[in-house]
Every structure is written in structure tokens, then in C-alpha cells.
Write a protein that holds these residues in place. Sequence first.
Motif, PDB file in Angstrom:
ATOM      1  N   GLU A 134       8.120   0.169   9.194  1.00 41.03           N
ATOM      2  CA  GLU A 134       9.195  -0.508   9.922  1.00 41.03           C
ATOM      3  C   GLU A 134       9.098  -2.014   9.759  1.00 41.03           C
ATOM      4  OE1 GLU A 134       9.261   0.780  13.955  1.00 41.03           O
ATOM      5  OE2 GLU A 134       9.692   2.871  13.459  1.00 41.03           O
ATOM      6  N   GLU A 135       7.890  -2.521   9.711  1.00 47.15           N
ATOM      7  CA  GLU A 135       7.701  -3.957   9.485  1.00 47.15           C
ATOM      8  C   GLU A 135       6.351  -4.202   8.833  1.00 47.15           C
ATOM      9  OE1 GLU A 135       7.684  -6.154  13.091  1.00 47.15           O
ATOM     10  OE2 GLU A 135       6.188  -4.907  14.072  1.00 47.15           O
ATOM     11  N   THR A 136       6.249  -5.314   8.129  1.00 45.70           N
ATOM     12  CA  THR A 136       4.991  -5.690   7.497  1.00 45.70           C
ATOM     13  C   THR A 136       4.602  -7.092   7.936  1.00 45.70           C
ATOM     14  OG1 THR A 136       6.114  -6.576   5.535  1.00 45.70           O
ATOM     15  CG2 THR A 136       5.422  -4.255   5.473  1.00 45.70           C
ATOM     16  N   SER A 137       3.337  -7.417   7.773  1.00 48.47           N
ATOM     17  CA  SER A 137       2.819  -8.724   8.149  1.00 48.47           C
ATOM     18  C   SER A 137       2.180  -9.380   6.934  1.00 48.47           C
ATOM     19  CB  SER A 137       1.786  -8.570   9.269  1.00 48.47           C
ATOM     20  OG  SER A 137       1.120  -9.804   9.515  1.00 48.47           O
ATOM     21  N   SER A 138       2.184 -10.683   6.900  1.00 53.35           N
ATOM     22  CA  SER A 138       1.514 -11.435   5.833  1.00 53.35           C
ATOM     23  C   SER A 138       0.306 -12.183   6.374  1.00 53.35           C
ATOM     24  CB  SER A 138       2.490 -12.429   5.189  1.00 53.35           C
ATOM     25  OG  SER A 138       2.985 -13.331   6.170  1.00 53.35           O
ATOM     26  N   ASN A 139      -0.037 -11.913   7.621  1.00 55.98           N
ATOM     27  CA  ASN A 139      -1.097 -12.656   8.298  1.00 55.98           C
ATOM     28  C   ASN A 139      -2.472 -12.055   8.008  1.00 55.98           C
ATOM     29  OD1 ASN A 139      -2.315 -14.532   9.960  1.00 55.98           O
ATOM     30  ND2 ASN A 139      -2.027 -13.290  11.818  1.00 55.98           N
ATOM     31  N   GLN A 149       2.576   2.943  -2.268  1.00 59.64           N
ATOM     32  CA  GLN A 149       3.783   2.142  -2.488  1.00 59.64           C
ATOM     33  C   GLN A 149       3.544   0.642  -2.352  1.00 59.64           C
ATOM     34  OE1 GLN A 149       6.770   3.510  -3.653  1.00 59.64           O
ATOM     35  NE2 GLN A 149       5.217   5.113  -3.907  1.00 59.64           N
ATOM     36  N   GLY A 150       2.276   0.261  -2.235  1.00 59.35           N
ATOM     37  CA  GLY A 150       1.936  -1.155  -2.190  1.00 59.35           C
ATOM     38  C   GLY A 150       1.738  -1.675  -0.786  1.00 59.35           C
ATOM     39  N   PHE A 151       1.036  -0.885   0.027  1.00 63.34           N
ATOM     40  CA  PHE A 151       0.780  -1.297   1.407  1.00 63.34           C
ATOM     41  C   PHE A 151      -0.690  -1.111   1.759  1.00 63.34           C
ATOM     42  CE2 PHE A 151       5.217   0.236   1.391  1.00 63.34           C
ATOM     43  CZ  PHE A 151       5.860  -0.951   1.745  1.00 63.34           C
ATOM     44  N   LEU A 152      -1.149  -1.984   2.627  1.00 63.59           N
ATOM     45  CA  LEU A 152      -2.496  -1.917   3.173  1.00 63.59           C
ATOM     46  C   LEU A 152      -2.357  -1.788   4.683  1.00 63.59           C
ATOM     47  CD1 LEU A 152      -5.553  -2.211   2.444  1.00 63.59           C
ATOM     48  CD2 LEU A 152      -5.282  -4.667   2.871  1.00 63.59           C
ATOM     49  N   TYR A 195       0.315  -4.438   5.832  1.00 65.22           N
ATOM     50  CA  TYR A 195       0.429  -5.602   4.953  1.00 65.22           C
ATOM     51  C   TYR A 195       0.939  -5.161   3.585  1.00 65.22           C
ATOM     52  CZ  TYR A 195      -2.833  -7.433   8.446  1.00 65.22           C
ATOM     53  OH  TYR A 195      -3.442  -7.794   9.627  1.00 65.22           O
ATOM     54  N   GLU A 196       1.699  -5.999   2.932  1.00 65.32           N
ATOM     55  CA  GLU A 196       2.092  -5.734   1.553  1.00 65.32           C
ATOM     56  C   GLU A 196       0.906  -6.011   0.641  1.00 65.32           C
ATOM     57  OE1 GLU A 196       5.680  -7.574   0.337  1.00 65.32           O
ATOM     58  OE2 GLU A 196       6.878  -6.766   1.998  1.00 65.32           O
ATOM     59  N   PHE A 197       0.666  -5.094  -0.276  1.00 72.39           N
ATOM     60  CA  PHE A 197      -0.517  -5.170  -1.130  1.00 72.39           C
ATOM     61  C   PHE A 197      -0.126  -4.657  -2.507  1.00 72.39           C
ATOM     62  CE2 PHE A 197      -4.541  -2.812  -2.452  1.00 72.39           C
ATOM     63  CZ  PHE A 197      -5.119  -3.938  -3.020  1.00 72.39           C
ATOM     64  N   ASP A 233     -17.042   0.028   1.052  1.00 72.94           N
ATOM     65  CA  ASP A 233     -17.228  -0.774   2.262  1.00 72.94           C
ATOM     66  C   ASP A 233     -15.986  -1.623   2.524  1.00 72.94           C
ATOM     67  OD1 ASP A 233     -19.719   0.370   2.701  1.00 72.94           O
ATOM     68  OD2 ASP A 233     -20.790  -1.181   1.590  1.00 72.94           O
ATOM     69  N   ASN A 234     -16.113  -2.948   2.475  1.00 72.82           N
ATOM     70  CA  ASN A 234     -14.967  -3.807   2.795  1.00 72.82           C
ATOM     71  C   ASN A 234     -14.313  -4.416   1.552  1.00 72.82           C
ATOM     72  OD1 ASN A 234     -17.059  -5.597   2.159  1.00 72.82           O
ATOM     73  ND2 ASN A 234     -16.297  -7.184   3.546  1.00 72.82           N
ATOM     74  N   LYS A 235     -14.573  -3.829   0.402  1.00 73.81           N
ATOM     75  CA  LYS A 235     -13.977  -4.329  -0.835  1.00 73.81           C
ATOM     76  C   LYS A 235     -13.119  -3.246  -1.490  1.00 73.81           C
ATOM     77  CE  LYS A 235     -17.237  -7.991  -2.068  1.00 73.81           C
ATOM     78  NZ  LYS A 235     -17.859  -8.090  -0.742  1.00 73.81           N
ATOM     79  N   VAL A 236     -11.984  -3.675  -2.037  1.00 70.33           N
ATOM     80  CA  VAL A 236     -11.092  -2.780  -2.768  1.00 70.33           C
ATOM     81  C   VAL A 236     -10.953  -3.320  -4.185  1.00 70.33           C
ATOM     82  CG1 VAL A 236      -8.800  -1.745  -2.900  1.00 70.33           C
ATOM     83  CG2 VAL A 236      -9.820  -2.209  -0.660  1.00 70.33           C
ATOM     84  N   TYR A 237     -11.313  -2.494  -5.171  1.00 68.92           N
ATOM     85  CA  TYR A 237     -11.261  -2.865  -6.580  1.00 68.92           C
ATOM     86  C   TYR A 237     -10.076  -2.153  -7.219  1.00 68.92           C
ATOM     87  CZ  TYR A 237     -16.099  -4.227  -5.571  1.00 68.92           C
ATOM     88  OH  TYR A 237     -17.235  -4.788  -5.024  1.00 68.92           O
ATOM     89  N   PHE A 238      -9.243  -2.891  -7.946  1.00 72.56           N
ATOM     90  CA  PHE A 238      -8.016  -2.327  -8.511  1.00 72.56           C
ATOM     91  C   PHE A 238      -7.594  -3.174  -9.713  1.00 72.56           C
ATOM     92  CE2 PHE A 238      -7.062  -5.572  -5.501  1.00 72.56           C
ATOM     93  CZ  PHE A 238      -5.940  -6.237  -5.970  1.00 72.56           C
ATOM     94  N   ASN A 239      -6.883  -2.505 -10.652  1.00 77.49           N
ATOM     95  CA  ASN A 239      -6.478  -3.214 -11.877  1.00 77.49           C
ATOM     96  C   ASN A 239      -7.694  -3.963 -12.428  1.00 77.49           C
ATOM     97  OD1 ASN A 239      -3.989  -2.219 -11.056  1.00 77.49           O
ATOM     98  ND2 ASN A 239      -3.246  -4.201 -10.343  1.00 77.49           N
TER      99      ASN A 239
END
Length: 327
Positions: A26-31, A284-287, A300-302, A314-320
Motif C-alpha cells: 500500500e505504501e513504501t518508505s525511503s527512510n 518485485q523489488g521490496f524489502l 522499502y523499495e529495493f 545475518d544482516n547482509k544481503v548479497y545480490f547481483n
Amino acid sequence: MKSILLSVVVIALFTACSGKKYYEPEETSSNIELNKKSMSSSIKSMNKIGATLEDNEIITKKGISSFQLPEGFEFINFTEEGEVIATNYIDKILLGTRERKVKDVVVAAAKRDEKLALIYSNNSMELIDINTDKTLFKEYLPLSLANDTRVANPIFMGSLILFPTLNGKVLILSSATNEVVRNISVDTDSDFKNIISLEVEQKSESLIVANAHKVVAISARDIISKEYDIRDIIIKNGYIYIATVDGNIIKLTPNLEEVAKRKYKYAKFHALAYGNSLYAVESQGFLINISDDFRNDTVYEFSFDNEKRLIAIDNKVYFNSDYITLP
């Protein structure tokens, strides 16, 4: 006639595509500060605990290595001393900097002191004394023709050695006698039977085992199981977190009691991660960041390529060829 057939095909394809459903928040944040950084190359292969990059550097819970594996080898585990275990998926494994010949294709391995536990692609298990090259234990199990790529490694737990098989079982071996003392069946009926997660929850001292369709908690008192179609599973701060194929995020106690659940309609999750709280990566590109009590979330948009490999540790996401560190 050809034009009519072409029109029918176009309409059918359009109808099929328009029928697909995607997660739409419904909504996303960039914060959020994601601290995005580049890697030397993209991910070539991975399992639950690490990955190999195209340039043969590796990713583990310690981060990105400062060394490269020999050509043809891929990471599968690391020892308690911090040595890397890798396989060439032919006839060798790597222990630290030493190559060792093996009898078949190794898909999972673990080492403690002089004992090396191996799982082969033909679903046989072997325990070797690396000082003498003596086979201490060998077991042949039925072939598993279809396997989830997330093959779990054996683990050493006190005086026991646990072999997660490719056909949905766990063999528990006595380190003193090198004999099987228990055989636990997790799920032998699914298409993808192999164990994808094998971990001890430290506070409760419960062994948590999962394949793609079931999770089992094993304690000194009980064996409890529940069925979920699992996209990812992690254990953190005394709780088990599961992302399911049908878009649920679930929080469980070590005895598999559901503490909380949130449903995300049409969501397809790639991985779970944990910073100060739980995160889920959606295709679809969300976190999605979920509060500890599961009452609130922030989306969040990701941006990432969901056709390429992605791993969260853990607290890291590896991609591309990039990675982010979650707050």
C-alpha cells in the motif's frame, strides 16, 4: 486463417500474463540507510551459509574473502578453525589450502579435529580420519534424483555427528563408536526431500531441521514437526523465522509454537535477513522490515535482478554484484 490463429495466440498470452498476481504494498518508505557496496563479481553458486563468486572469492558470515578458491572449486562450508571447505564436484575437496582426493562427488562436508564428515551426490555418507585416511563410517542410502540446491552440511554436536541426508532423514552418529545411534525421518514423501537447514538453537538446545516442506524440532524430551512450504528459514535470538511459498512470514518458538504470523498477498520471498529486527526480500523489488512483535512493518523499495542469485547472511544481503548491510 493464419491471422485469426495469431490473434487467438496473442489473446491467450495476454490473458495468461494479465492473470498473474504480484505483491503490491500500500505504501513504501525511503527512510533507510542500506550502505550499498560493490563486490568484485556476481554470485556463481551458493548454499545456506555462503556463496562462491564468479572470480572464485567467497562469501561467508565473516563477509567477502580476501582470497580466491582454486579454479573449479566452490564453497560448501568452513571448519571450526575457520578453514574453508570447497568441492570441485568431481573428485576433490579443498580443506584450507590442501586438496584431497575423494571417492565420489561431494555436495556437503564438515570437519572437527581429525574427523571429516562427507555427503556424496549419490546420497552416501562417510566419516574419515584425515590423519590415517581410514574410513570410520560409511552408509549408502537410496538415491535422491531431485534435490533442492540448499543442501545442508553435516554438523558436529558434542559427542554426536549429524548427517542430513538427501532423502529427508538425519543420521545421528556417535563420535565415540562411529555407529548410528538414531535415525530421524523428516520428510521422505516430497519431490524435494533433502535437508536444507540443520542448526542448533542454543538457548533451548533444540535441534531444528527443515526440508522444503517440513520443519522438525528435536529436544531431549520431544520431537515436534510442522508442515510449511518453506522459501527460507533462519534462527535468531531464540526464535525460528520462516518465509513460506504462499507469502507468510511466521515466528515460532523452538518447540514450533507459532508466536506471530503476517500474510503478504502474492508475495514471493527470496530470503530472510536479520539486523536489529527481521527483514524479508521480496521478488518485485521490496524489502520488508517487520517489528519484533510482528504488529508493524515497513516496506522499502529495493532494486535487484530477481533472475540472479541472492543470498542473505545475518544482516547482509548479497545480490547481483553488490551487497547491503541492514540496520
